[in-house]
Write a protein that holds these residues in place. Structure first.
Motif, PDB file in Angstrom:
ATOM      1  N   TYR A   1       2.286   1.650  -3.510  1.00 13.55           N
ATOM      2  CA  TYR A   1       1.225   2.127  -4.405  1.00 13.55           C
ATOM      3  C   TYR A   1       0.981   3.624  -4.195  1.00 13.55           C
ATOM      4  O   TYR A   1       0.847   4.386  -5.161  1.00 13.55           O
ATOM      5  CB  TYR A   1      -0.069   1.343  -4.179  1.00 13.55           C
ATOM      6  N   ALA A   2       0.915   4.081  -2.942  1.00 11.31           N
ATOM      7  CA  ALA A   2       0.669   5.496  -2.654  1.00 11.31           C
ATOM      8  C   ALA A   2       1.812   6.363  -3.175  1.00 11.31           C
ATOM      9  O   ALA A   2       1.592   7.436  -3.737  1.00 11.31           O
ATOM     10  CB  ALA A   2       0.485   5.703  -1.153  1.00 11.31           C
ATOM     11  N   ALA A   3       3.060   5.890  -3.009  1.00 12.78           N
ATOM     12  CA  ALA A   3       4.208   6.655  -3.495  1.00 12.78           C
ATOM     13  C   ALA A   3       4.200   6.748  -5.020  1.00 12.78           C
ATOM     14  O   ALA A   3       4.450   7.821  -5.593  1.00 12.78           O
ATOM     15  CB  ALA A   3       5.500   6.018  -3.004  1.00 12.78           C
TER      16      ALA A   3
ATOM     17  N   GLY B   1       0.821  -1.212   0.000  1.00  9.70           N
ATOM     18  CA  GLY B   1       0.000   0.000   0.000  1.00  9.70           C
ATOM     19  C   GLY B   1       0.850   1.255   0.000  1.00  9.70           C
ATOM     20  O   GLY B   1       0.523   2.241  -0.665  1.00  9.70           O
ATOM     21  N   GLY B   2       1.962   1.234   0.726  1.00  5.69           N
ATOM     22  CA  GLY B   2       2.870   2.384   0.743  1.00  5.69           C
ATOM     23  C   GLY B   2       3.511   2.601  -0.611  1.00  5.69           C
ATOM     24  O   GLY B   2       3.653   3.735  -1.075  1.00  5.69           O
TER      25      GLY B   2
ATOM     26  N   ARG C   1       0.928  11.495 -10.302  1.00  6.99           N
ATOM     27  CA  ARG C   1       0.094  12.703 -10.326  1.00  6.99           C
ATOM     28  C   ARG C   1       0.935  13.969 -10.386  1.00  6.99           C
ATOM     29  O   ARG C   1       0.496  14.971 -10.945  1.00  6.99           O
ATOM     30  CB  ARG C   1      -0.827  12.731  -9.120  1.00  6.99           C
TER      31      ARG C   1
ATOM     32  N   ASP D   1       1.562   6.469  -6.995  1.00  6.56           N
ATOM     33  CA  ASP D   1       0.424   7.289  -7.393  1.00  6.56           C
ATOM     34  C   ASP D   1       0.739   8.772  -7.226  1.00  6.56           C
ATOM     35  O   ASP D   1       0.417   9.593  -8.098  1.00  6.56           O
ATOM     36  CB  ASP D   1      -0.794   6.904  -6.559  1.00  6.56           C
ATOM     37  N   CYS D   2       1.392   9.119  -6.136  1.00  9.20           N
ATOM     38  CA  CYS D   2       1.785  10.508  -5.892  1.00  9.20           C
ATOM     39  C   CYS D   2       2.773  10.969  -6.962  1.00  9.20           C
ATOM     40  O   CYS D   2       2.662  12.076  -7.499  1.00  9.20           O
ATOM     41  CB  CYS D   2       2.384  10.633  -4.493  1.00  9.20           C
TER      42      CYS D   2
END
Length: 111
Positions: A20-22, A17-18, A28, A24-25
């Motif tokens: 994926y969040a990195a 999850g970490g 973007r 995605d950030c």
């Protein structure tokens, strides 16, 4: 063996999850979306609606409370009220601070 896999799945899910969040950030930041005209239009419409509602509230309040703030009452023909002396009412008015000037400092209190 099932307990070990269950115990190891939680850190793997958190780590995944970490990541994926990195990612995605990062994506973007590199590919920002253009500003949507619909959001700006919706904000303008909401602002206009809010102003119309506020104007209606003020108009209703003015219609309901307008008579309270009408013309000032006429002064009594007898002069000042019976309990006040004419010089007392004059001295209280002369001690008042003018509208535009600074007020005098208050006297120091004794303890």
């Amino acid at each position: 063996m099932g307990d070990v896999l269950l115990a190891l799945s939680i850190p793997v899910l958190v780590f995944g999850g970490g990541i994926y969040a990195a990612c995605d950030c990062w994506w973007r930041r590199r590919h920002p979306a253009p500003p949507s005209p619909y959001t700006h239009r919706a904000a303008r419409l909401a602002e206009q609606e809010m102003l119309l509602l506020a104007e209606q509230i003020v108009d209703d309040a003015h219609a309901a409370l307008g008579p309270l703030y009408g013309a000032p009452a006429a002064p009594r023909p007898g002069g000042p009220p019976a309990g006040l002396k004419p010089e007392a009412s004059q001295s209280s008015r002369s001690d008042a601070t003018p509208d535009r000037g600074p007020s005098r400092p208050a006297a120091a209190r004794k303890r």
